[in-house]
Design an enzyme around this catalytic site. Structure first.
Site, PDB file in Angstrom:
ATOM      1  N   ASN A 155       0.769  -1.194  -0.168  1.00 41.64           N
ATOM      2  CA  ASN A 155      -0.083   0.055   0.151  1.00 41.64           C
ATOM      3  C   ASN A 155       0.750   1.351   0.144  1.00 41.64           C
ATOM      4  O   ASN A 155       0.391   2.382  -0.355  1.00 41.64           O
ATOM      5  CB  ASN A 155      -0.900  -0.030   1.209  1.00 41.64           C
ATOM      6  N   SER A 203     -10.822  -5.608  -0.496  1.00 38.52           N
ATOM      7  CA  SER A 203     -11.506  -4.319  -0.084  1.00 38.52           C
ATOM      8  C   SER A 203     -12.492  -3.729  -1.282  1.00 38.52           C
ATOM      9  O   SER A 203     -11.901  -3.613  -2.210  1.00 38.52           O
ATOM     10  CB  SER A 203     -10.559  -3.430   0.745  1.00 38.52           C
ATOM     11  N   THR A 243     -26.158  -9.674   9.853  1.00 38.05           N
ATOM     12  CA  THR A 243     -27.150  -9.330   8.977  1.00 38.05           C
ATOM     13  C   THR A 243     -26.211  -8.750   7.541  1.00 38.05           C
ATOM     14  O   THR A 243     -25.459  -7.626   8.025  1.00 38.05           O
ATOM     15  CB  THR A 243     -28.032  -8.368   9.197  1.00 38.05           C
ATOM     16  N   CYS A 328      -3.663   4.967   7.515  1.00 33.27           N
ATOM     17  CA  CYS A 328      -3.892   4.434   8.753  1.00 33.27           C
ATOM     18  C   CYS A 328      -2.783   4.894   9.721  1.00 33.27           C
ATOM     19  O   CYS A 328      -3.210   4.834  10.799  1.00 33.27           O
ATOM     20  CB  CYS A 328      -3.885   2.778   8.818  1.00 33.27           C
TER      21      CYS A 328
END
EC number: 2.8.1.7
Length: 404
Positions: A155, A203, A243, A328
């Site tokens: 990344n 992702s 869900t 991040c």
């Protein structure tokens, strides 16, 4: 041309309009809003149909069986589920795991947690080119190794690891192989029928889909078993309860479908943009490209401008959205752990900027950005006494600075 210019596509991507349109059809009372797990009425059936269609779209991009795709909340959760799931299920076979020092924090911090639980982890040091080779992995293997986790595309520096060769090695040794593919979907061809990869994280928001949704590929042949980390209604064959978010999932499916259609043409366009940018800045002295020059995606250009402090350069480039390190950890002023692992000294690691290009980047933006970078670097160096010393032929690495 609108300012500021977004050149941080490895941090996140905007949602493609085609994706947003499909998502919007799954929210309102007139739309496909049902719970995919509702078995007793048409609202549930329709939602389930959309979810399964999206599962096929994700599987198609990476040439997997749709039954091998498990929905998660993103690549971080996929990494956690793969690594912890394998470690906890197979701990009686061995307690040794292998990864590299330049993985994403989602892998590194998961490994650290397992170390606290009594597992042993070997962190492979990459070469100066930022690549992890099969030989490095082989040297780290032990009789009690149960899992190797190596990223596909880095990344921060955009380097591409040879996961085909690493997979051949791990499969021949009977060791499971997890790959973090967050940065590679839509950029590099992935064929999971051919690759000997057991688990792979994906992702949506790195591939022009929405945030908050990802997937984990879990191989069926040979079968990989996982211990769940999220418990509840037993959704996703018991591997990931909760869900299913139909609108997010439909968005990820459409994003991966668009990626499959557009990838070949888009890669050529982005290579041209990346080359165009580099040609306009390469005349700057003391400019270093971080990571392999050949095994890299064109979307990422990580450059170190020696004698310029990276944070100052980012401030000077106020009309460019760029980063120094991954999103991040970019709030930390520590030099990038990835660049340090490549053997870059603190100064070069501190002076690095990551430019990442994408689907909506234009030539006009590239030209403007390159011009601004050249101006800012020249201006900041003019203010730097270290630059003056370098120009006078002083070897700065040999200077012994006095402590105050």
């Amino acid at each position: 041309m609108k300012l500021p210019i977004y050149l941080d596509y490895s941090a996140t991507t905007p949602v493609d309009p085609r994706v947003a349109q499909k998502m919007s059809e799954c929210l309102l009372v007139d739309g496909n809003f049902g719970n995919p797990a509702s078995r007793s009425h048409v609202f549930g059936w329709k939602a389930e149909e959309s979810v399964e269609n999206a599962r096929r779209q994700v599987a198609d991009l990476v040439n997997a069986d749709p039954r091998e795709i498990v929905w998660t909340s993103g690549a971080t959760e996929s990494d956690n589920l793969a690594i912890k799931g394998v470690a906890h299920f197979y701990h009686t076979k061995g307690k040794h795991l292998i990864t590299s020092k330049i993985e994403h924090k989602a892998v590194l911090d998961t490994m650290r947690q397992l170390e606290r639980e009594g597992f042993e982890v070997t962190y492979i040091e990459p070469g100066e080119d930022g690549l992890i080779t099969p030989a490095m992995v082989e040297a780290a293997l032990r009789d009690d190794t149960i899992l190797v986790s190596i990223m596909h595309v880095n990344n921060e520096i955009g380097t591409i690891n040879d996961i085909a060769a690493i997979g051949e090695l791990t499969r021949s040794k009977g060791v499971l192989f997890h790959v973090d593919g967050a940065q590679s979907t839509g950029k590099v061809d992935i064929d999971l029928q051919a690759l000997k990869v057991d688990l792979m994280s994906f992702s949506a928001h790195k591939t022009y889909g929405p945030k908050g949704i990802g997937a984990l590929y879990v191989s069926r042949k040979p079968r990989v078993r996982l211990e769940a980390t999220m418990h509840g209604g037993g959704h996703e064959r018991g591997m990931r309860s909760g869900t299913l978010a139909t609108h997010q999932i439909v968005g990820m499916g459409e994003a991966f479908h668009v990626a499959k259609e557009d990838m070949a043409a888009e890669n050529l366009r982005i290579k041209a943009l990346s080359d165009r940018f580099y040609k306009q800045v390469e005349h700057l002295e003391e400019l270093y490209i971080n990571g392999s020059m050949t095994a890299r995606v064109p979307h990422n250009l990580n450059l170190s401008f020696n004698y310029v402090e990276g944070e100052s350069l980012i401030m000077a480039l106020k009309d460019l959205a760029v980063s120094s390190g991954s999103a991040c950890t970019s709030a930390s002023l520590e030099p990038s752990y990835v660049l340090r692992a490549l053997g870059r000294n603190d100064e070069l690691a501190h002076s690095s900027i990551r430019f990442t290009f994408g689907r909506f980047t234009t030539e006009e933006e590239i030209d403007y950005a390159a011009q601004k970078v050249c101006e800012a670097v020249t201006k900041l160096r003019a203010l730097s006494p270290l630059w003056d010393m370098y120009k006078d032929g002083v070897d700065i690495s040999k200077i012994e600075w006095a402590a105050h």
